[in-house]
Design an enzyme around this catalytic site. Structure first.
Site, short mmCIF file in Angstrom:
data_model
loop_
_atom_site.label_atom_id
_atom_site.label_comp_id
_atom_site.label_asym_id
_atom_site.label_seq_id
_atom_site.Cartn_x
_atom_site.Cartn_y
_atom_site.Cartn_z
N ALA A 65 -27.17 38.60 -9.28
CA ALA A 65 -25.97 37.82 -9.55
C ALA A 65 -26.41 36.38 -9.78
O ALA A 65 -27.55 36.02 -9.46
CB ALA A 65 -25.04 37.89 -8.35
N GLY A 104 -27.92 42.18 -7.61
CA GLY A 104 -26.87 42.77 -8.45
C GLY A 104 -27.43 43.54 -9.63
O GLY A 104 -26.82 44.48 -10.12
N GLU A 107 -28.23 46.88 -8.27
CA GLU A 107 -26.95 47.57 -8.01
C GLU A 107 -26.34 48.07 -9.32
O GLU A 107 -25.74 49.15 -9.36
CB GLU A 107 -26.01 46.62 -7.26
N GLU A 127 -31.29 40.09 -1.22
CA GLU A 127 -30.15 39.25 -0.80
C GLU A 127 -30.38 38.64 0.59
O GLU A 127 -29.94 37.52 0.84
CB GLU A 127 -28.87 40.10 -0.77
N1 T1G Z 1 -29.25 33.14 -10.26
C1 T1G Z 1 -29.35 31.92 -10.83
N2 T1G Z 1 -30.53 31.31 -11.18
C2 T1G Z 1 -31.64 32.00 -10.92
C3 T1G Z 1 -31.63 33.29 -10.32
C4 T1G Z 1 -30.36 33.86 -10.00
N3 T1G Z 1 -30.25 35.07 -9.44
N4 T1G Z 1 -32.91 33.70 -10.19
C5 T1G Z 1 -33.69 32.72 -10.70
N5 T1G Z 1 -32.95 31.70 -11.14
C6 T1G Z 1 -33.43 30.47 -11.79
C7 T1G Z 1 -34.38 29.64 -10.93
O1 T1G Z 1 -33.67 28.74 -10.12
C8 T1G Z 1 -35.20 28.91 -11.98
O2 T1G Z 1 -34.42 27.85 -12.47
C9 T1G Z 1 -35.32 29.94 -13.09
O3 T1G Z 1 -34.23 30.86 -12.88
C10 T1G Z 1 -36.60 30.70 -13.06
O4 T1G Z 1 -36.78 31.23 -11.75
C11 T1G Z 1 -24.01 41.00 -5.71
C12 T1G Z 1 -24.94 38.70 -4.69
C13 T1G Z 1 -36.22 36.68 -10.67
C14 T1G Z 1 -38.36 36.99 -9.45
O5 T1G Z 1 -32.44 36.88 -5.03
O6 T1G Z 1 -36.58 36.03 -7.06
O7 T1G Z 1 -27.47 39.63 -6.66
O8 T1G Z 1 -35.84 25.92 -11.79
O9 T1G Z 1 -38.91 30.02 -11.21
O10 T1G Z 1 -41.07 32.89 -10.81
O11 T1G Z 1 -25.62 41.94 -4.36
O12 T1G Z 1 -36.40 33.89 -9.73
O13 T1G Z 1 -35.99 26.84 -14.11
O14 T1G Z 1 -33.93 25.65 -13.33
O15 T1G Z 1 -38.09 31.87 -9.74
O16 T1G Z 1 -40.38 34.13 -12.92
C15 T1G Z 1 -30.33 38.40 -5.82
C16 T1G Z 1 -33.82 35.54 -7.17
C17 T1G Z 1 -29.21 37.43 -6.07
C18 T1G Z 1 -33.59 37.00 -7.10
C19 T1G Z 1 -38.17 35.29 -11.30
N6 T1G Z 1 -31.47 38.04 -6.66
N7 T1G Z 1 -34.79 35.18 -8.19
O17 T1G Z 1 -39.21 34.56 -10.75
O18 T1G Z 1 -38.95 32.37 -12.06
S1 T1G Z 1 -27.89 37.77 -4.98
C20 T1G Z 1 -32.45 37.30 -6.17
C21 T1G Z 1 -36.10 35.44 -8.02
C22 T1G Z 1 -27.13 39.15 -5.64
C23 T1G Z 1 -25.48 40.98 -5.37
C24 T1G Z 1 -25.99 39.69 -4.83
C25 T1G Z 1 -37.02 34.94 -9.09
C26 T1G Z 1 -37.40 36.01 -10.12
P1 T1G Z 1 -35.08 26.51 -12.94
P2 T1G Z 1 -38.24 31.32 -11.10
P3 T1G Z 1 -40.00 33.48 -11.67
#
Ligand code: T1G
Ligand code: NAD
Length: 651
Positions: A65, A104, A107, A127
């Site tokens: 998400a 998400g 999911e 999460e």
């Molecule tokens: N939402 C918004 N921005 C995100 C994002 C996300 N989920 N994931 C990464 N970014 C932005 C990050 O801030 C950075 O921005 C750029 O993307 C590159 O990220 C309903 C509610 C996917 C493994 O926890 O683990 O889903 O600094 O430097 O090293 O159940 O990002 O360039 O402006 O980390 O290649 C669950 C979080 C959400 C995964 C990529 N998902 N992201 O790694 O790049 S909660 C996560 C990561 C959810 C549902 C619930 C990693 C990555 P900027 P990066 P990377």
């Protein structure tokens, strides 16, 4: 094909291909959700469409998400309803998982009727790292697809399922090695004639029994270290097993929304973005770092060994220099011990440890450092000694070799004043144990070249560290705040508060150890030597309680006693009669203090010092200070850091 859309739609005969294209990580933001709903409506209504292939643009499937939306109320369409519409679709949806499917994104794949995976596919529900739990059916669909035992580690313990694991567990139909999307379309065409499979939510799930839940709860509680989300994720999973998917879904969503609004989740979100922007300081945009392959470390003591281990773990060649054979042998022994401990903790195999150790060369003296791209000095905290070392390094090393000091307190301008090529001199301040602690304070000097600074940040990235630029002041960001933290803690002890009570309050707040236990671990002598050096320079430095202990030979764990006593070979702090006696005259009558009061007072002191640091432009923002405290000084992640905490709890 509409180019500005985040969900691109194509047709191949009876198959529609929906590609989520929302850089940088294909997050399921509002626009993506709105477009996916429209895609579902269009495709459901089109009888010529017999199957849908859903995939992600680029190397990721979906990164989850959109976390940037979490600080505002959830907007329609919400993910759970969207996924239910896919699950209830009258034609099969094939999730063609071309890479990471997180949160998400996973999911979404679980709600599809089939999952096809590429070699780099991975399913994760991270999460809990954000202080929340899966909020779109992950805690209910995954256990029904792969069983509770396989689902729990993904839901509550940060594990991921890779492509071969997905096949083994029956989570994925097929592994597609080549022509990923084309092969997925062909499979979808072929399988679209089959009756729709039972939706994941309608599948049976077996309760693994009380013993399983008891073990899991104990294991997850221990690993959570006070964080709320992991146990909440377990609870949601179990409730769905006990009472069925509909109740499980409702409980999951209610819990997700409650946690999302919590201070803990806000703190973890704040750190998520701060850690990512720390790697890309705007001031270094477009600056190319220098290439570093061979490195040198001078001094194989506590820090030299840790820094060498961190460099070896990251794949660098290291030449480790000591002043004599005995010191070198002691240092190399300590290094071997680090790698056998890492192998014990399954960070790597014993063989891999040997391979890494084979990349270190131990030497006496500095002559063998001539070909290093980078040399990091970690000798005693003594100005004259460090100046002497850099004077020699400048003669021995190539003119483009980057020279770095790991000093804790000494002004690096003084250390490097003899260096002609100031542009190649920088401070790289690691934290003990350096192969573990994620923080790297990068000290830029007036003459440091931009590409040398950029090389420091690139090094941090390769070492898996969190880099924070610090200007020059005594103790830089971290040790300066540590000093203020200690002064405030000692002030309370002088005024009758029991230092063990202060340690207990800070542990309750979320620290692994309190300020006095931490001093005993790091060694009371490091800061004592610093104060003594200042007194020798004629500065009026009042005697601290720590000084009283060091003068009595109590340097901490390394001498079997500091604030606390330690049994030989044991790190458990024990009350010390000698310490009580030594400090008796320096303290007023004992006085009780509430843990809350102790915590508030110490956090305020840190935040006050943080504000001064910002005013002096020593740090680039409150995030920088919070990253230092969380990654260098054990400030609990779930509280965000002293700046975030004091801002969030400002009365
Ligand atoms: N939402 C918004 N921005 C995100 C994002 C996300 N989920 N994931 C990464 N970014 C932005 C990050 O801030 C950075 O921005 C750029 O993307 C590159 O990220 C309903 C509610 C996917 C493994 O926890 O683990 O889903 O600094 O430097 O090293 O159940 O990002 O360039 O402006 O980390 O290649 C669950 C979080 C959400 C995964 C990529 N998902 N992201 O790694 O790049 S909660 C996560 C990561 C959810 C549902 C619930 C990693 C990555 P900027 P990066 P990377
Ligand atoms: P230490 O006493 O454990 O090790 C210092 C090592 O330097 C010793 O092994 C000594 O033999 C070696 N040495 C001395 N002169 C030398 C020379 N001319 N050539 C090669 N080696 C020489 O000290 P430490 O705790 O590792 O601290 C080293 C530096 O790192 C200090 O500047 C300290 O302030 C800084 N630092 C320490 C910590 C910590 O927690 N200990 C944390 C961050 C930074």
């Amino acid at each position: 094909m509409m180019s500005d859309l985040s969900v691109k739609l194509e047709r191949r005969g009876p198959v529609a291909i929906a590609t989520i294209d929302n850089p940088p990580v294909n997050a399921l933001g509002l626009a993506v959700r709105q477009q996916l709903v429209r895609v579902i409506e269009v495709l459901e209504a089109d009888d010529t469409v017999r199957a849908v292939v859903l995939t992600g643009a680029g190397s990721l499937f979906v990164g989850g998400a959109d976390i940037t939306e979490f600080d505002r109320a959830a907007e329609q369409p919400q993910l759970p309803e969207l996924l239910e519409r896919i699950e209830r679709a009258c034609k099969p949806w094939f999730a063609a998982v071309n890479g990471l499917a997180l949160g998400g994104g996973a999911e979404l794949a679980f709600a599809c009727h089939y999952r096809l995976v590429g070699p780099t596919a991975r399913f994760g529900l991270p999460e809990i790292n954000l202080g929340i739990i899966p909020g779109a059916g992950g805690t209910q669909r995954l256990p029904r697809l792969v069983g509770v035992e396989n689902a729990l580690p993904v839901i509550a313990e940060n594990r991921q399922i890779d492509a071969s694991g997905a096949l083994e567990l029956g989570l994925a139909e097929t592994l597609i090695e080549n022509d990923f999307v084309e092969a997925a379309i062909a499979l979808a065409t072929e399988m679209s004639v089959r009756p729709l499979p039972t939706p994941a939510l309608a599948l049976q799930v077996t309760d693994p029994g009380e013993a399983f839940w008891a073990d899991a709860t104990a294991r997850i509680r221990k690993a959570a270290k006070g964080a709320s989300a992991p146990l909440a994720a377990l609870e949601a999973l179990r409730l769905g097993v006990d009472r069925g998917a509909p109740e499980g879904l409702a409980f999951e969503r209610e819990t997700f929304l409650r946690l999302r609004a919590s201070d803990e989740a806000a703190a973890l979100r704040y750190l998520f973005f701060a850690e990512r922007s720390a790697l890309r300081p705007p001031a270094l945009k477009g600056v190319t770092p220098r290439r570093i392959a061979s490195t040198g470390v001078v001094g194989a003591g506590t820090m030299g060994v840790g820094i060498t281990a961190a460099l070896l773990n990251a794949g660098y060649e290291v030449t480790l220099s000591e002043r004599d054979g005995a010191s070198l042998e002691r240092g190399l022994k300590a290094l071997e011990a680090v790698f056998s401990a890492q192998a014990k903790r399954k960070m790597h195999t014993v063989e891999e440890g040997q391979t890494r150790l084979a990349r270190v060369k131990g030497v006496v003296g500095l002559d063998n450092l001539e070909n290093c791209d980078l040399v990091i000095e970690a000798v005693f905290e003594d100005l004259a000694l460090k100046q002497d070392v850099f004077g020699k390094l400048e003669k021995v090393c190539r003119t483009d070799t980057i020279l770095a000091t790991n000093t804790s307190y000494i002004d690096p301008r003084r250390i490097g004043e003899g260096i002609a090529a100031q542009e190649r001199f920088i401070g790289l301040h690691f934290f003990s144990p350096a192969q573990v602690m994620k923080l790297l304070e990068i000290i830029s000097l007036p003459g440091t070249a931009a590409d040398v600074l950029a090389t420091g940040f690139e090094l941090a990235k390769r070492l898996g560290k969190v880099p924070v630029r610090s200007g020059i002041c005594e103790g830089f960001i971290g040790n300066r705040i540590l000093k203020r933290y200690r002064v405030e803690a000692e002030f309370m002890v002088r005024n009758g508060v029991d230092f063990a009570a202060i340690d207990a309050a800070m542990r309750e707040f979320g620290y692994a150890m309190g300020p006095f236990e931490m001093q005993d671990m790091a060694g009371l002598d490091v800061s004592f030597l610093n104060r003594e050096a200042a007194r020798a320079r004629g500065e009026q430095i009042p005697e601290t309680l720590g000084d009283i202990l060091v003068r009595a030979g109590r340097k901490g764990q390394k001498t079997g006693g500091g604030w606390y006593d330690y049994a030989p070979g044991d790190r458990k702090p024990l009350p010390s009669a000698e310490t009580s006696h030594l400090l008796a005259e320096a303290r007023t009558a004992p006085k009780a203090a509430e843990p809350k009061e102790i915590v508030a007072r110490l956090i305020k002191a840190m935040a006050d010092e943080g504000r001064l640091i910002l005013e002096e432009r020593i740090a680039d923002g409150p995030e920088a200070i919070d990253l230092v405290e969380v990654h260098g000084y054990g400030f609990p992640r779930t509280k965000g850091g002293p700046m975030f905490f004091s801002y969030r709890n400002a009365s």
